[in-house]
Design a protein around this motif. Structure first.
Motif, PDB file in Angstrom:
ATOM      1  N   GLY A  10      48.108  19.273  24.175  1.00  0.00           N
ATOM      2  CA  GLY A  10      47.999  18.672  25.747  1.00  0.00           C
ATOM      3  C   GLY A  10      47.267  19.213  26.803  1.00  0.00           C
ATOM      4  O   GLY A  10      47.822  19.066  28.034  1.00  0.00           O
ATOM      5  N   LEU A  11      46.258  19.846  26.530  1.00  0.00           N
ATOM      6  CA  LEU A  11      45.711  20.902  27.507  1.00  0.00           C
ATOM      7  C   LEU A  11      45.148  20.001  28.380  1.00  0.00           C
ATOM      8  O   LEU A  11      44.233  19.356  28.225  1.00  0.00           O
ATOM      9  CB  LEU A  11      44.619  22.148  26.718  1.00  0.00           C
ATOM     10  N   THR A  12      45.312  20.316  29.804  1.00  0.00           N
ATOM     11  CA  THR A  12      44.676  19.579  30.815  1.00  0.00           C
ATOM     12  C   THR A  12      44.375  20.509  32.015  1.00  0.00           C
ATOM     13  O   THR A  12      45.038  21.424  32.181  1.00  0.00           O
ATOM     14  CB  THR A  12      45.832  18.411  31.263  1.00  0.00           C
ATOM     15  N   LYS A  13      43.483  20.234  32.695  1.00  0.00           N
ATOM     16  CA  LYS A  13      42.864  21.023  33.743  1.00  0.00           C
ATOM     17  C   LYS A  13      42.570  20.040  34.782  1.00  0.00           C
ATOM     18  O   LYS A  13      41.430  19.233  34.792  1.00  0.00           O
ATOM     19  CB  LYS A  13      41.987  21.831  33.503  1.00  0.00           C
ATOM     20  N   HIS A  14      43.096  20.131  36.183  1.00  0.00           N
ATOM     21  CA  HIS A  14      42.521  19.321  37.218  1.00  0.00           C
ATOM     22  C   HIS A  14      41.932  20.452  38.251  1.00  0.00           C
ATOM     23  O   HIS A  14      42.656  21.467  38.250  1.00  0.00           O
ATOM     24  CB  HIS A  14      43.712  18.571  37.844  1.00  0.00           C
ATOM     25  N   LEU A  21      39.616  18.048  31.942  1.00  0.00           N
ATOM     26  CA  LEU A  21      40.246  18.200  30.902  1.00  0.00           C
ATOM     27  C   LEU A  21      41.471  17.435  30.949  1.00  0.00           C
ATOM     28  O   LEU A  21      42.125  17.653  31.736  1.00  0.00           O
ATOM     29  CB  LEU A  21      40.297  19.606  30.444  1.00  0.00           C
ATOM     30  N   THR A  22      41.666  16.471  29.782  1.00  0.00           N
ATOM     31  CA  THR A  22      42.746  15.683  29.896  1.00  0.00           C
ATOM     32  C   THR A  22      43.304  15.701  28.288  1.00  0.00           C
ATOM     33  O   THR A  22      42.723  15.137  27.170  1.00  0.00           O
ATOM     34  CB  THR A  22      42.341  14.142  30.160  1.00  0.00           C
ATOM     35  N   ASP A  23      44.458  16.127  28.122  1.00  0.00           N
ATOM     36  CA  ASP A  23      45.392  15.971  26.864  1.00  0.00           C
ATOM     37  C   ASP A  23      44.484  16.723  25.665  1.00  0.00           C
ATOM     38  O   ASP A  23      44.795  15.815  24.751  1.00  0.00           O
ATOM     39  CB  ASP A  23      45.942  14.809  26.862  1.00  0.00           C
ATOM     40  N   LEU A  24      43.971  17.771  25.607  1.00  0.00           N
ATOM     41  CA  LEU A  24      43.070  18.246  24.635  1.00  0.00           C
ATOM     42  C   LEU A  24      44.148  18.750  23.294  1.00  0.00           C
ATOM     43  O   LEU A  24      44.957  19.690  23.762  1.00  0.00           O
ATOM     44  CB  LEU A  24      42.141  19.248  24.907  1.00  0.00           C
ATOM     45  N   ILE A  55      40.655  31.056  33.665  1.00  0.00           N
ATOM     46  CA  ILE A  55      41.512  29.939  34.733  1.00  0.00           C
ATOM     47  C   ILE A  55      42.931  29.584  33.883  1.00  0.00           C
ATOM     48  O   ILE A  55      42.906  29.763  32.715  1.00  0.00           O
ATOM     49  CB  ILE A  55      40.462  29.036  34.959  1.00  0.00           C
ATOM     50  N   ARG A  56      43.889  28.927  34.703  1.00  0.00           N
ATOM     51  CA  ARG A  56      44.944  28.495  34.010  1.00  0.00           C
ATOM     52  C   ARG A  56      44.851  27.011  33.938  1.00  0.00           C
ATOM     53  O   ARG A  56      44.404  26.300  34.873  1.00  0.00           O
ATOM     54  CB  ARG A  56      46.052  28.933  35.059  1.00  0.00           C
ATOM     55  N   PRO A  57      45.662  26.636  32.797  1.00  0.00           N
ATOM     56  CA  PRO A  57      45.497  25.119  32.713  1.00  0.00           C
ATOM     57  C   PRO A  57      46.325  24.542  33.650  1.00  0.00           C
ATOM     58  O   PRO A  57      47.506  25.205  34.249  1.00  0.00           O
ATOM     59  CB  PRO A  57      46.177  24.861  31.374  1.00  0.00           C
ATOM     60  N   THR A  58      46.282  23.276  34.128  1.00  0.00           N
ATOM     61  CA  THR A  58      47.348  22.390  34.856  1.00  0.00           C
ATOM     62  C   THR A  58      48.666  22.102  33.964  1.00  0.00           C
ATOM     63  O   THR A  58      49.665  22.018  34.433  1.00  0.00           O
ATOM     64  CB  THR A  58      46.669  21.137  35.643  1.00  0.00           C
TER      65      THR A  58
END
Length: 138
Positions: A10-14, A21-24, A55-58
């Protein structure tokens, strides 16, 4: 069962309103060869930077060699090789410059080359933090 070299859930970054990145969900086993391929602004660099804890994920979970990057920190990064494409070190000749006598001209915002300035290096200050070239164009 061996620990995966890379695992994301569920990796996501805003970046503000921009979704990088959405829900990897990804699993790469130890010993596997894996490459990130895709168009510009697809999230490749973002994913790699999250894996390295640059960097840190959202949202979501990340493990590299069974350790969360934010916990493993510098010790984990010692086991990983990463050479960003945009790396320029002031006073140092990059691979392109050393082999061709020219360097890629990112500052012009186009694909081109500029002659190097002899032995003085190319006098370009490094870029730190902020958005990638693709993200800053939006």
């Amino acid at each position: 069962m061996t620990t995966a070299a890379i695992r994301t859930e569920g990796l996501t970054k805003h970046y503000g309103r921009h979704i990088a990145l959405t829900d990897l969900n990804l699993e790469v086993g130890q010993g596997e060869v894996f490459g990130f391929l895709g168009p510009n602004v697809a999230g490749k660099s973002t994913t790699i930077r999250i894996l390295l804890d640059l960097i840190r994920p959202t949202a979501g979970r990340v493990e590299v060699f069974g350790v969360e990057p934010r916990v493993g920190g510098a010790e984990l990064r010692k086991r990983i090789g990463y050479l960003p494409g945009e790396l320029e070190i002031e006073g140092q000749r990059g691979a392109r410059l050393a082999s061709t006598g020219r360097r890629h001209d990112h500052a012009a915002g186009r694909r081109g080359h500029r002659k190097a300035f002899g032995d003085t290096g190319f006098g370009v200050a490094g870029r730190g933090g902020g958005l990638s070239r693709q993200q800053s164009r939006r």
